[in-house]
Motif scaffolding. Sequence first.
Motif, PDB file in Angstrom:
ATOM      1  N   ALA A 208       0.853  -1.186   0.000  1.00 20.11           N
ATOM      2  CA  ALA A 208       0.000   0.000   0.000  1.00 20.11           C
ATOM      3  C   ALA A 208       0.888   1.234   0.000  1.00 20.11           C
ATOM      4  CB  ALA A 208      -0.919   0.009   1.216  1.00 20.11           C
ATOM      5  N   GLY A 209       0.466   2.257  -0.727  1.00 18.57           N
ATOM      6  CA  GLY A 209       1.275   3.460  -0.794  1.00 18.57           C
ATOM      7  C   GLY A 209       0.446   4.686  -1.100  1.00 18.57           C
ATOM      8  N   ILE A 210       0.992   5.833  -0.720  1.00 17.72           N
ATOM      9  CA  ILE A 210       0.372   7.112  -1.044  1.00 17.72           C
ATOM     10  C   ILE A 210       1.482   8.076  -1.428  1.00 17.72           C
ATOM     11  CG2 ILE A 210       0.407   7.959   1.344  1.00 17.72           C
ATOM     12  CD1 ILE A 210      -2.383   9.262   0.642  1.00 17.72           C
ATOM     13  N   ALA A 211       1.209   8.937  -2.430  1.00 20.50           N
ATOM     14  CA  ALA A 211       2.234   9.862  -2.924  1.00 20.50           C
ATOM     15  C   ALA A 211       1.586  11.170  -3.328  1.00 20.50           C
ATOM     16  CB  ALA A 211       2.984   9.249  -4.103  1.00 20.50           C
ATOM     17  N   TYR A 212       2.424  12.212  -3.363  1.00 18.79           N
ATOM     18  CA  TYR A 212       1.946  13.543  -3.755  1.00 18.79           C
ATOM     19  C   TYR A 212       2.980  14.214  -4.653  1.00 18.79           C
ATOM     20  CZ  TYR A 212       0.066  18.291  -3.483  1.00 18.79           C
ATOM     21  OH  TYR A 212      -0.456  19.507  -3.802  1.00 18.79           O
ATOM     22  N   ASP A 213       2.504  14.775  -5.766  1.00 19.30           N
ATOM     23  CA  ASP A 213       3.307  15.605  -6.656  1.00 19.30           C
ATOM     24  C   ASP A 213       2.922  17.061  -6.477  1.00 19.30           C
ATOM     25  OD1 ASP A 213       4.676  13.541  -7.833  1.00 19.30           O
ATOM     26  OD2 ASP A 213       3.669  13.654  -9.777  1.00 19.30           O
ATOM     27  N   ASN A 243      -0.581  19.226  -9.530  1.00 19.42           N
ATOM     28  CA  ASN A 243      -0.593  18.767  -8.146  1.00 19.42           C
ATOM     29  C   ASN A 243      -1.437  17.499  -8.111  1.00 19.42           C
ATOM     30  OD1 ASN A 243       0.804  21.100  -7.482  1.00 19.42           O
ATOM     31  ND2 ASN A 243      -1.050  22.215  -6.917  1.00 19.42           N
ATOM     32  N   THR A 244      -0.812  16.376  -7.819  1.00 21.04           N
ATOM     33  CA  THR A 244      -1.475  15.071  -7.915  1.00 21.04           C
ATOM     34  C   THR A 244      -1.305  14.297  -6.623  1.00 21.04           C
ATOM     35  OG1 THR A 244      -1.020  14.961 -10.294  1.00 21.04           O
ATOM     36  CG2 THR A 244      -1.567  12.885  -9.198  1.00 21.04           C
ATOM     37  N   ILE A 245      -2.380  13.667  -6.173  1.00 19.00           N
ATOM     38  CA  ILE A 245      -2.288  12.724  -5.064  1.00 19.00           C
ATOM     39  C   ILE A 245      -2.717  11.358  -5.585  1.00 19.00           C
ATOM     40  CG2 ILE A 245      -4.617  13.279  -4.209  1.00 19.00           C
ATOM     41  CD1 ILE A 245      -3.424  12.741  -1.361  1.00 19.00           C
ATOM     42  N   ARG A 246      -1.924  10.346  -5.291  1.00 21.01           N
ATOM     43  CA  ARG A 246      -2.175   8.988  -5.785  1.00 21.01           C
ATOM     44  C   ARG A 246      -2.082   7.994  -4.633  1.00 21.01           C
ATOM     45  NH1 ARG A 246       1.438   6.710 -10.701  1.00 21.01           N
ATOM     46  NH2 ARG A 246      -0.100   7.935 -11.902  1.00 21.01           N
ATOM     47  N   ALA A 247      -3.021   7.060  -4.599  1.00 21.80           N
ATOM     48  CA  ALA A 247      -2.995   5.980  -3.602  1.00 21.80           C
ATOM     49  C   ALA A 247      -3.108   4.652  -4.333  1.00 21.80           C
ATOM     50  CB  ALA A 247      -4.137   6.128  -2.604  1.00 21.80           C
ATOM     51  N   ILE A 248      -2.346   3.656  -3.882  1.00 20.49           N
ATOM     52  CA  ILE A 248      -2.395   2.330  -4.509  1.00 20.49           C
ATOM     53  C   ILE A 248      -2.491   1.250  -3.443  1.00 20.49           C
ATOM     54  CG2 ILE A 248      -1.065   3.089  -6.507  1.00 20.49           C
ATOM     55  CD1 ILE A 248       0.670   0.698  -4.233  1.00 20.49           C
ATOM     56  N   GLY A 249      -3.006   0.098  -3.852  1.00 19.95           N
ATOM     57  CA  GLY A 249      -3.042  -1.052  -2.962  1.00 19.95           C
ATOM     58  C   GLY A 249      -2.979  -2.336  -3.763  1.00 19.95           C
ATOM     59  N   ARG A 250      -2.298  -3.321  -3.214  1.00 22.80           N
ATOM     60  CA  ARG A 250      -2.202  -4.641  -3.832  1.00 22.80           C
ATOM     61  C   ARG A 250      -2.307  -5.687  -2.733  1.00 22.80           C
ATOM     62  NH1 ARG A 250       1.717  -7.147  -8.360  1.00 22.80           N
ATOM     63  NH2 ARG A 250       1.616  -9.331  -7.743  1.00 22.80           N
ATOM     64  N   VAL A 251      -3.119  -6.706  -2.974  1.00 24.02           N
ATOM     65  CA  VAL A 251      -3.278  -7.797  -2.021  1.00 24.02           C
ATOM     66  C   VAL A 251      -2.917  -9.100  -2.719  1.00 24.02           C
ATOM     67  CG1 VAL A 251      -4.871  -9.034  -0.515  1.00 24.02           C
ATOM     68  CG2 VAL A 251      -5.138  -6.564  -0.832  1.00 24.02           C
ATOM     69  N   ASN A 252      -1.940  -9.820  -2.172  1.00 21.05           N
ATOM     70  CA  ASN A 252      -1.513 -11.107  -2.710  1.00 21.05           C
ATOM     71  C   ASN A 252      -2.166 -12.217  -1.893  1.00 21.05           C
ATOM     72  OD1 ASN A 252       0.340  -9.814  -4.554  1.00 21.05           O
ATOM     73  ND2 ASN A 252       1.716  -9.521  -2.807  1.00 21.05           N
ATOM     74  N   LEU A 253      -3.158 -12.866  -2.470  1.00 24.66           N
ATOM     75  CA  LEU A 253      -3.909 -13.892  -1.773  1.00 24.66           C
ATOM     76  C   LEU A 253      -3.267 -15.266  -1.965  1.00 24.66           C
ATOM     77  CD1 LEU A 253      -7.482 -12.715  -2.846  1.00 24.66           C
ATOM     78  CD2 LEU A 253      -6.304 -12.233  -0.689  1.00 24.66           C
ATOM     79  N   ASP A 254      -3.613 -16.200  -1.088  1.00 25.47           N
ATOM     80  CA  ASP A 254      -3.147 -17.576  -1.237  1.00 25.47           C
ATOM     81  C   ASP A 254      -3.662 -18.160  -2.546  1.00 25.47           C
ATOM     82  OD1 ASP A 254      -1.866 -17.473   1.184  1.00 25.47           O
ATOM     83  OD2 ASP A 254      -3.532 -18.342   2.316  1.00 25.47           O
ATOM     84  N   GLY A 255      -2.853 -18.979  -3.170  1.00 25.85           N
ATOM     85  CA  GLY A 255      -3.278 -19.634  -4.403  1.00 25.85           C
ATOM     86  C   GLY A 255      -2.881 -18.919  -5.675  1.00 25.85           C
ATOM     87  N   GLY A 256      -2.109 -17.815  -5.567  1.00 26.69           N
ATOM     88  CA  GLY A 256      -1.596 -17.155  -6.766  1.00 26.69           C
ATOM     89  C   GLY A 256      -2.399 -15.996  -7.288  1.00 26.69           C
ATOM     90  N   LEU A 257      -3.440 -15.562  -6.557  1.00 24.62           N
ATOM     91  CA  LEU A 257      -4.277 -14.452  -7.014  1.00 24.62           C
ATOM     92  C   LEU A 257      -3.814 -13.138  -6.385  1.00 24.62           C
ATOM     93  CD1 LEU A 257      -6.808 -13.427  -8.540  1.00 24.62           C
ATOM     94  CD2 LEU A 257      -8.125 -13.909  -6.446  1.00 24.62           C
ATOM     95  N   ALA A 258      -3.652 -12.100  -7.205  1.00 28.65           N
ATOM     96  CA  ALA A 258      -3.295 -10.765  -6.738  1.00 28.65           C
ATOM     97  C   ALA A 258      -4.352  -9.781  -7.218  1.00 28.65           C
ATOM     98  CB  ALA A 258      -1.920 -10.352  -7.252  1.00 28.65           C
ATOM     99  N   LEU A 259      -4.857  -8.954  -6.295  1.00 29.93           N
ATOM    100  CA  LEU A 259      -5.844  -7.924  -6.608  1.00 29.93           C
ATOM    101  C   LEU A 259      -5.189  -6.553  -6.469  1.00 29.93           C
ATOM    102  CD1 LEU A 259      -8.893  -9.360  -4.614  1.00 29.93           C
ATOM    103  CD2 LEU A 259      -8.299  -9.745  -7.018  1.00 29.93           C
ATOM    104  N   LYS A 260      -5.492  -5.629  -7.415  1.00 31.79           N
ATOM    105  CA  LYS A 260      -4.774  -4.359  -7.468  1.00 31.79           C
ATOM    106  C   LYS A 260      -5.755  -3.202  -7.647  1.00 31.79           C
ATOM    107  CE  LYS A 260      -1.129  -6.797 -10.006  1.00 31.79           C
ATOM    108  NZ  LYS A 260      -0.211  -6.737 -11.157  1.00 31.79           N
ATOM    109  N   ALA A 261      -5.380  -2.041  -7.094  1.00 34.96           N
ATOM    110  CA  ALA A 261      -6.226  -0.855  -7.237  1.00 34.96           C
ATOM    111  C   ALA A 261      -5.378   0.406  -7.172  1.00 34.96           C
ATOM    112  CB  ALA A 261      -7.291  -0.827  -6.142  1.00 34.96           C
ATOM    113  N   LEU A 262      -5.852   1.444  -7.858  1.00 35.09           N
ATOM    114  CA  LEU A 262      -5.200   2.755  -7.845  1.00 35.09           C
ATOM    115  C   LEU A 262      -6.283   3.817  -7.932  1.00 35.09           C
ATOM    116  CD1 LEU A 262      -2.162   3.992  -9.931  1.00 35.09           C
ATOM    117  CD2 LEU A 262      -4.334   5.209 -10.103  1.00 35.09           C
ATOM    118  N   TYR A 263      -6.090   4.902  -7.186  1.00 33.86           N
ATOM    119  CA  TYR A 263      -6.964   6.076  -7.325  1.00 33.86           C
ATOM    120  C   TYR A 263      -6.099   7.327  -7.253  1.00 33.86           C
ATOM    121  CZ  TYR A 263     -10.225   9.826  -6.535  1.00 33.86           C
ATOM    122  OH  TYR A 263     -10.908  11.015  -6.658  1.00 33.86           O
TER     123      TYR A 263
END
Length: 382
Positions: A208-213, A243-263
Motif C-alpha cells: 500500500a502506498g500514497i504519494a503527492y506531486d 498537483n497530484t495525489i495517488r494511492a495504490i493497494g495490492r493484495v496477494n492472496l493464497d493460491g496465486g491471485l493478486a488484486l490491485k487498485a489505484l486512485y
Amino acid sequence: MKTKIAASIALTLLAGSTFAAPTFYGEIDASIDYLPEDNRSGFSDKDVVEVSSNSSFIGLKGDEKLTDRLSAVYAIEWSISADGDSTDLGVRNRFVGLKDAQLGILKVGAHDTPLKQLSSSVDTFNNYVANKADVTGIMTGENRISNAVIYESPAIALPTGTIKVNALLASGEDSGIAKGNGSSKTAGRGLGDAWSASVVYDSPVIVAGIAYDKAITSNFLGRGFVNATAPEVAGGSLLAAANTIRAIGRVNLDGGLALKALYQTSEVEETKNADISPTDLVAQANWLAAIRNIDDAQGWLLGAEYNLPTAKAWTVKAQYSQNTTSFKNATADLEAKQIFVGADYAFNKQVKAYGYAGYLTLEQGSNETKQPVVGTGLEYKF
C-alpha cells in the motif's frame, strides 16, 4: 617513447587499483499489435498492424564501497527502439549518489518521481502498445524529471512488513515546463519549487502506498493507444504543472491471485513557477487559457493477476482503468476508459511471451472514439 611510457604507467596504475566493475543490464520488449483505424465521417477506415517497442532499454549501474557504512552508487539508462522506428539512447533514469547503510540513499540526476514509481505495483499492463496502454496513456502523474535531487530511505522494519519513504526535489533552472526526450523539466529557479514524495508499506501479503506531486509537469489530455488519423475525440497533449495525489493497494492472496487498485486526483498548479518554455506571446496566451479551463482530472484502476497453481509458467490477468478530465467553461468532460485481458508464459526469469486484447473508448460530449487492440509479444531481460 614518451607515449609508450605514459601508457605503461597508466596500465600499471589501473592494474594496481581495485574498483567494482559496473553491471550491464537491460530489457528488450517488442510486440505485434493489430490497431484498426476508426475515423470520423468523411475519412476512410483501415486495418493496421504495427510492431511496437515497449519500454526497451539498456543500462549500466555500480556500487563502490567507501567505508563499512558508505558506498558511492551510480546508474545510467538509455531507451532503445526495438522496432527501429525512433532514435535510440533517449533519457531514462540516471544519477550519481551516496548510500549510507543506516540513513539511506541520496542521488542527483534525472529520475522517475516517487508518485510514478507507485504504479509499478498495480499497473498489470505496464508498457504495453508502445507505453500507451498503461496508465501513462490516459492519466497524469507518470513522469521522469530532470535536474533532481532524490532521497530514498532505508526500509523501516515493522512486525509484518517494511515502510519506505522517498522524495524528489526538482530545480527548473529558470526555465518553463517542457517535455524532453524521455524526461521532463519543471519550472522555477529554486530546488523544491516542484517536488514529489511517497510512503510505501510492503509485505508479502499487502502493498500500500500514497504519494503527492507538487507542480510536476504532466499531460492532462492523454489519448491512450488511439490509432485513428481523424478520430471524433482526439485527446492529445496539454502539459501543465500538476498537483497530484495517488494511492495504490495490492493484495496477494493464497493460491496465486493478486488484486490491485489505484486512485488519483490532479489539478493544475497556477503559480509564477509554472509557465511553459515557449516565449511566443500567442502560444503562451493559448496555453494559459487551456490550462485555466481545466477543473481537475480523476483516475482509477482495478486489476487482477492469477498465477495458475498447476501451471506456474502461466499467468492470466485483467485490468480496467478510467480517467476523467473536467473543465470549467461549459466544455464537456473528456473521459477515457480502457479494458485489457491477457496471458503471460514465463520460460524462465528472463524470458516471457505474452498475448492480450484491449479496448479503449474516448468520450467528450456526444463524440466518441473507440479503439480495439490485439497483440502478442516477447520480453527478454538481461
